[in-house]
Scaffold this active site. Structure first.
Site, PDB file in Angstrom:
ATOM      1  N   GLY A 177     -61.461  29.981  45.449  1.00  0.00           N
ATOM      2  CA  GLY A 177     -62.147  31.061  46.148  1.00  0.00           C
ATOM      3  C   GLY A 177     -61.207  32.022  46.854  1.00  0.00           C
ATOM      4  O   GLY A 177     -60.449  31.625  47.748  1.00  0.00           O
ATOM      5  N   GLN A 192     -65.086  19.930  32.282  1.00  0.00           N
ATOM      6  CA  GLN A 192     -66.171  20.034  33.254  1.00  0.00           C
ATOM      7  C   GLN A 192     -67.533  19.868  32.591  1.00  0.00           C
ATOM      8  O   GLN A 192     -67.859  20.564  31.628  1.00  0.00           O
ATOM      9  CB  GLN A 192     -66.150  21.370  33.999  1.00  0.00           C
ATOM     10  CG  GLN A 192     -67.196  21.369  35.130  1.00  0.00           C
ATOM     11  CD  GLN A 192     -67.289  22.661  35.908  1.00  0.00           C
ATOM     12  OE1 GLN A 192     -67.783  23.650  35.406  1.00  0.00           O
ATOM     13  NE2 GLN A 192     -66.826  22.629  37.146  1.00  0.00           N
ATOM     14  N   LYS A 207     -66.648  19.719  41.583  1.00  0.00           N
ATOM     15  CA  LYS A 207     -66.478  21.092  42.095  1.00  0.00           C
ATOM     16  C   LYS A 207     -67.692  21.452  42.933  1.00  0.00           C
ATOM     17  O   LYS A 207     -68.829  21.408  42.453  1.00  0.00           O
ATOM     18  CB  LYS A 207     -66.324  22.063  40.922  1.00  0.00           C
ATOM     19  CG  LYS A 207     -66.125  23.522  41.338  1.00  0.00           C
ATOM     20  CD  LYS A 207     -64.679  23.814  41.610  1.00  0.00           C
ATOM     21  CE  LYS A 207     -64.381  25.277  41.921  1.00  0.00           C
ATOM     22  NZ  LYS A 207     -65.280  26.293  41.499  1.00  0.00           N
ATOM     23  N   CYS A 253     -72.299  25.638  40.695  1.00  0.00           N
ATOM     24  CA  CYS A 253     -72.706  26.835  39.960  1.00  0.00           C
ATOM     25  C   CYS A 253     -73.980  27.430  40.564  1.00  0.00           C
ATOM     26  O   CYS A 253     -74.989  26.733  40.696  1.00  0.00           O
ATOM     27  CB  CYS A 253     -72.943  26.503  38.493  1.00  0.00           C
ATOM     28  SG  CYS A 253     -73.486  27.928  37.514  1.00  0.00           S
ATOM     29  N   ARG A 293     -61.030  33.642  38.886  1.00  0.00           N
ATOM     30  CA  ARG A 293     -61.143  35.045  38.496  1.00  0.00           C
ATOM     31  C   ARG A 293     -59.817  35.787  38.633  1.00  0.00           C
ATOM     32  O   ARG A 293     -59.526  36.704  37.855  1.00  0.00           O
ATOM     33  CB  ARG A 293     -62.220  35.717  39.357  1.00  0.00           C
ATOM     34  CG  ARG A 293     -63.631  35.204  39.068  1.00  0.00           C
ATOM     35  CD  ARG A 293     -64.565  35.436  40.255  1.00  0.00           C
ATOM     36  NE  ARG A 293     -64.723  36.826  40.602  1.00  0.00           N
ATOM     37  CZ  ARG A 293     -65.631  37.645  40.085  1.00  0.00           C
ATOM     38  NH1 ARG A 293     -66.468  37.181  39.170  1.00  0.00           N
ATOM     39  NH2 ARG A 293     -65.712  38.892  40.464  1.00  0.00           N
TER      40      ARG A 293
END
Length: 329
Positions: free
Chosen positions: A212, A79, A149, A110, A236
């Site tokens: 997400g 990325q 993204k 971001c 995450r």
């Protein structure tokens, strides 16, 4: 089925569970960890196109490293971020020439101010002309498949990300879209707009990789089924929990035992030392310890003790004082 292969820009991805780009985290050994547990593709941490263009030594030597052990299963994606098309073209060309990556991903989601204030990251949601030019430059400079993204928008309720996705595919020729259906404004809070993601999947003539809210196997499976996405991208939810990949792919049902968690943390420590050396690894690992200590039920006292360690050896000594040798074996 999440176990089925799919195609991204002419590449075959062996399954539909992939590792998301994780800023400051997604080193080669974190990617390798995900692949050890079945990830069909893994993406690097966010890397500055300017740093590559200007040949920053740390960026070239560390952040662009692809380890041969990563090549065992599925593509490796790198990325990049940046708002200047010509700088991005230069960086992408360097990546193609000097690394062993298969895909370039461009960060346009971001929300961190230090990234957005340069015009990169989520700031590109408000500048679609530049966003298209940046993505096109990455594709032309590298000759590799390019993905982007995106967030759903800069602020809650906006759908600029979905609108930009269509232009990126049609005008820039990107091979796929990683879509996080939350706005940049809310970061990781609130409920992702999976209905918007499903609409994008239906309308976009390219694969959509969903991100997400995929914090456990049940929620990830439900989101995948609800949206019809080509794949799901664990972020995450996979931190300190690589077993989530195996659970989603049907390779295990149970949660890891204490001994498994300790062994995996030990593996991560070894790889961090391999990459950074003992001293720097000790500092880097302080961001990783909380993920494993929480899973071990260590509590605040153990968290605090681990954060006070300066070396990997000191951290191992703390763990040895808390857990039995049989568990740590």
């Amino acid at each position: 089925m999440l176990t089925e292969p799919w195609t991204l820009g002419g590449l075959t991805v062996p399954n539909r569970v992939v590792l998301a780009p994780l800023a400051g985290i997604g080193t080669w050994f974190v990617r390798l960890q995900a692949k050890r547990y079945g990830a069909g593709m893994a993406t690097s941490e966010m890397v500055s196109s300017f740093a590559i263009h200007h040949r920053n030594e740390k960026t070239l030597g560390e952040m662009l490293r692809v380890d041969p052990r990563e090549r065992g299963t599925g593509p490796v994606s790198l990325q990049l971020f940046g708002q200047d098309p010509e700088i991005m073209r230069s960086a992408a060309a360097y990546v193609r020439e000097h690394t062993d990556v298969d895909v370039i991903d461009i960060n346009m989601g971001c929300p961190v101010p230090k990234v957005c204030k340069t015009g990169a990251g989520a700031a590109l949601l408000a500048d679609p002309g530049t966003a298209v030019a940046v993505a096109r430059a990455a594709r032309e400079g590298s000759g590799l498949p390019v993905t982007v993204k995106l967030r759903s928008g800069q602020r809650a309720g906006e759908r600029s990300g979905a609108q930009l996705a269509r232009r990126l595919v049609e005008d820039a020729g990107v091979a796929g879209i990683g879509f996080h259906p939350r706005s940049a404004q809310v970061h990781h809070k609130g409920t992702p707009d999976y209905a918007l993601a499903a609409q994008l999947v239906e309308e976009l003539p390219a694969p959509v990789i969903l991100s997400g809210g995929l914090s456990d196997a049940a929620s990830a499976q439900a989101a995948y089924e609800r949206t019809g996405a080509a794949a799901i991208m664990l972020a995450r939810g996979s931190l300190g929990n690589p077993w989530l990949f195996a659970q989603l792919l049907g390779d295990r049902e149970d949660e890891p035992s204490e001994s498994e968690v300790l062994a995996e943390l030990d593996w991560l420590m070894d790889r961090a030392v391999e990459h950074l050396g003992e001293v720097r690894a000790g500092r880097w690992l302080r961001k990783a310890y909380p993920w494993y200590v929480e899973r071990l039920g260590g509590g605040k006292a153990l968290q605090g003790a681990m954060q006070q360690t300066d070396t990997v050896a000191a951290a191992r000594a703390v763990l040895a004082g808390r857990f039995t040798l049989s568990a740590a074996a």
